[in-house]
Design a protein around this motif. Sequence first.
Motif, PDB file in Angstrom:
ATOM      1  N   UNK A  36       0.851  -1.188   0.000  1.00  0.00           N
ATOM      2  CA  UNK A  36       0.000   0.000   0.000  1.00  0.00           C
ATOM      3  C   UNK A  36       0.885   1.236   0.000  1.00  0.00           C
ATOM      4  N   UNK A  37       0.254   2.422   0.020  1.00  0.00           N
ATOM      5  CA  UNK A  37       1.035   3.639   0.137  1.00  0.00           C
ATOM      6  C   UNK A  37       1.789   3.593   1.471  1.00  0.00           C
ATOM      7  N   UNK A  41       3.112   9.022   4.357  1.00  0.00           N
ATOM      8  CA  UNK A  41       1.935   9.903   4.369  1.00  0.00           C
ATOM      9  C   UNK A  41       1.548  10.311   5.780  1.00  0.00           C
ATOM     10  N   UNK A  42       2.007   9.536   6.752  1.00  0.00           N
ATOM     11  CA  UNK A  42       1.706   9.868   8.145  1.00  0.00           C
ATOM     12  C   UNK A  42       2.893  10.574   8.795  1.00  0.00           C
ATOM     13  N   UNK A 178     -15.398  26.649   1.963  1.00  0.00           N
ATOM     14  CA  UNK A 178     -15.206  25.198   1.948  1.00  0.00           C
ATOM     15  C   UNK A 178     -16.355  24.554   2.667  1.00  0.00           C
ATOM     16  N   UNK A 179     -16.491  23.284   2.444  1.00  0.00           N
ATOM     17  CA  UNK A 179     -17.426  22.524   3.259  1.00  0.00           C
ATOM     18  C   UNK A 179     -16.963  22.610   4.713  1.00  0.00           C
ATOM     19  N   UNK A 183     -10.632  20.096   4.258  1.00  0.00           N
ATOM     20  CA  UNK A 183      -9.455  19.342   4.648  1.00  0.00           C
ATOM     21  C   UNK A 183      -8.181  19.989   4.161  1.00  0.00           C
ATOM     22  N   UNK A 185      -6.021  18.787   2.307  1.00  0.00           N
ATOM     23  CA  UNK A 185      -5.774  18.581   0.876  1.00  0.00           C
ATOM     24  C   UNK A 185      -6.404  19.672   0.025  1.00  0.00           C
ATOM     25  N   UNK A 186      -7.614  20.132   0.419  1.00  0.00           N
ATOM     26  CA  UNK A 186      -8.299  21.155  -0.378  1.00  0.00           C
ATOM     27  C   UNK A 186      -7.528  22.473  -0.319  1.00  0.00           C
ATOM     28  N   UNK A 189      -4.294  22.260  -2.182  1.00  0.00           N
ATOM     29  CA  UNK A 189      -4.561  22.262  -3.613  1.00  0.00           C
ATOM     30  C   UNK A 189      -4.893  23.670  -4.130  1.00  0.00           C
ATOM     31  N   UNK A 195      -5.714  28.994  -6.967  1.00  0.00           N
ATOM     32  CA  UNK A 195      -7.106  29.148  -7.397  1.00  0.00           C
ATOM     33  C   UNK A 195      -7.697  30.448  -6.863  1.00  0.00           C
ATOM     34  N   UNK A 257      -1.196  13.171   9.476  1.00  0.00           N
ATOM     35  CA  UNK A 257      -1.708  12.798   8.166  1.00  0.00           C
ATOM     36  C   UNK A 257      -2.891  13.657   7.728  1.00  0.00           C
ATOM     37  N   UNK A 258      -3.012  13.959   6.442  1.00  0.00           N
ATOM     38  CA  UNK A 258      -2.033  13.643   5.408  1.00  0.00           C
ATOM     39  C   UNK A 258      -0.889  14.637   5.464  1.00  0.00           C
ATOM     40  N   UNK A 263       4.558  13.347   1.868  1.00  0.00           N
ATOM     41  CA  UNK A 263       4.187  13.069   0.472  1.00  0.00           C
ATOM     42  C   UNK A 263       5.251  13.574  -0.499  1.00  0.00           C
TER      43      UNK A 263
ATOM     44  N   UNK B  42      -6.615   9.392   6.228  1.00  0.00           N
ATOM     45  CA  UNK B  42      -6.895  10.172   5.009  1.00  0.00           C
ATOM     46  C   UNK B  42      -5.975   9.876   3.822  1.00  0.00           C
ATOM     47  N   UNK B  93      -5.916   1.007  -3.097  1.00  0.00           N
ATOM     48  CA  UNK B  93      -4.474   0.872  -3.149  1.00  0.00           C
ATOM     49  C   UNK B  93      -3.787   1.788  -2.144  1.00  0.00           C
TER      50      UNK B  93
END
Lengths: 427, 433
Positions: A36-37, A41-42, A178-179, A183, A185-186, A189, A195, A257-258, A263, B42, B93
């Motif tokens: 797996x990954x 990531x942690x 945002x919602x 998170x 990640x958003x 990004x 953006x 994480x994340x 990463x 996550x 994955x």
Amino acid sequence: MAIEEDVIVIGGGIAGSIAALSAADTGAQVRLVTHKKSTLRHASGLIDVLGYTDGESGPVHDPFTSLDGLPEEHPYSLVGESAIRGGLEIFDTVTDGAYSGAHTDQNALVTTSGGAIKPTARYPTSAAAGLVSDDRSMLIVGFRSLTDFNGELVADHLAAAGVPFEVNGAEIEVPGNYRADARVTRIANALDLNKDLSYNGRTLPAREAFAEAIKPHLGTADRVGVPALLGDDHADDVRADLERSLGVAVFEIPMGPPSYPGLRLEDLLFDALDDAGVRISDGNPAVGYETAADGDTLESITIDRRGREIPYHAEQFILATGGLVGKGINSDRNGVYEPVFNCYVPHSDDRYQWFSEDAFGEHPFATFGVPIDEHCQPLTAEGKTEFSNLRAAGGVIGGVDPTAEKSKSGVSLATGYAAGREAGEAI
Amino acid sequence: MSDAESPSSFDPTAQSFEPVSVFPDAEDMDLRPGADNCYKCTACDTSCPVAEVDDEFPGPKFQGPEQWRLKRKSDEAVDDSIMSCSNCMRCDNACPSSVPLSQMHNTARAEYVDEEMDKLSREYLRNRTLANYRTLASVGSKVPRLTNFVMGNSIVQKINEKILGITAEREFPDFATETFRQWWNKRGGPKVRSEEKRVAYFHGCYSNYNTPEVGKGMVRVFESFGYEVVVPKQGCSGTPMFANGMLADAKREAGITVDNFSGLIDEGYDVIASCTSCSMSLKQEYPELFSMDGIEDLSIHTYEAMEYLRIHEDLEGAIADASVEEQAFAYHAPCHARNQGLDRQAVELFRDLDGVVIEDVGDSCSGISGTYGWKEEKYETSMKIGEEMFGHMEHSTGNVGMTECPTCSMQMEHGTGYDIKHPLQLLEEALVE
């Protein structure tokens, strides 16, 4: 035999990647298999070599001068200082420009997301302006919807630790809509792609909006720390743009994480593996092995491809599947085991002896793993090598509590380097 | 009370303790299996291509484990965002804890379609039509030239968009004038017979109706290695049905596959597929979602075609000795190939083929995900996901695309205008006289 290499490395984290690079460096044909990954990531992305020892009260100043005090079964004592330096050298080459700290043997003191101070040998360049040995005044900014990080709390903890500079904290709203469960990640990004976001009734590019949101809290701070979410592929640009807008240094504080620093490090390691011609197979687990008639020499490992058990042949094998979190070491009610080769893992038969009653005490489980010799070869209960052509690297190795002594990455680098090199040279 | 609190009253070795048996099996639309293994790291969310471009999509962690927890609290309906999951299966994955995320998403989607979606709605009818592409294709390919002409007509495309909600932005793939099965029958079936080396080919819909050259190449390559190839009767693999929550349709097709392939497995045949979503479906989704006699056996005997040769033959050696005319490829690994651990196979092999330059265009998803990118309301998301891949394709040396997945290849062509080849076509060029 269809799939055949010189060296097979099992595991795609720091130890596996460094082992594969180290073996490839000797000219061997290497395949890295990973399921797996990875736990990168942690991970914080900080590379610690040795932060604390039993003998010293405070953090270790220079890991290399503290090596002599380590017990003889410690992986560092077994593989030696040259392996630590060898691992760091590969790491520094792979992360050239993205990491700092190579200029000195001494530990740097890096701010963590809990407001603690971590002695570490290498750190992402994005965290460099946040070293606590630096006396510039500091502002720590948190974002209200990110409950894992609180700017005021981090600042209070740093102040309480007696850092030699003024430090203040602020909690601000994240620019943009945002919602509720926005998170990491958003946000990363949005900054990465710059953006358009709505902020105070205006629409601004993300980086500008964040700078605007931080400005009112800046005060006399000379540097600003934010959780490590400043972009992904374009992280350097994000930070540079914020620094330009704010007129002060900006640094990232590694988070859970994340983890973007983790990463980004994973990307650097995998790019290096590709460049070195290492073949990579990911997505399927190693579940077993075949030996030659002597029972002592591994001929292949078995990869479970969705129920089809496929042999991967090699002359040398390196086990770098990680510890308890990475599932390189596993446990059930009957005991603690290493799932691929069933290597010996010393532990008490009584599972109530695996932990300490004291939450912050010395937990035996923290040291669970396979014992190795000075060639990184896993040993049986009788002290013999498990297989003549198997080596281990990283978290799967036991006998040390790397979390307590802050040596997790360093052990991975040193044993990865040593195992890879010896496996490659044995071809 | 946990057993840690009263260790003496619990005997872990007692034969009567069967923790699994208290949970219903997967067909009962239960999100439970595996949910408790999620520790909310996550990793899945960082791997989700839809969440990356669509701020409204809550991500795989919500769709699976969190939705299960919500449903435990009160009988909450499945959230409609499940229909925005593209079933790329990347979350599987990613998960370091082996939570069966795609299985949870498939079950949640089926429950949503069953219980929440109006069966007379345009969305349901459109999804049902797309999911049953094979039925359409089998009619259309009876008169391929006429169908190609009609479907290529921009007025027809507009009508499709307005009435059915199928985007007018995309060109329908042409039907071949002769299907793979027509070619196979005309050829008289297998040219090689063998007792030891025998495979049964699952061609799926696309290489039968649209790209028979892939199937033909596959047959010739396998025969050149001395394999007996047979082509049993078959339906759809079920992939587009899972992705649209049409589990009853998928189960019907799985039944057809199992019926027609099981006997062959008993006779020593392995099953091979040239489409990586078909092989994914037979390998993973079938046994995860349905229990029927022979389905596990089918699963463990199924391989992607090149994977099979890589395991059983010295394909590496054969490629090293071969050469082709100079050509350069921009290779994209389909998500479903990635999930089978096959994402690096083509590049790894063809890198050593004399005459070939091949470059991986990165690990992003192509964005089309089967029927997903054909939906009017998903088209934009699909193209946003694809942007990264288009960019890398244009920057690569290759001017021909390469991928194993039929719909990825539509997306690659749509985004760049490149011709797209299947690895088996290059393998045929290299290895078959």
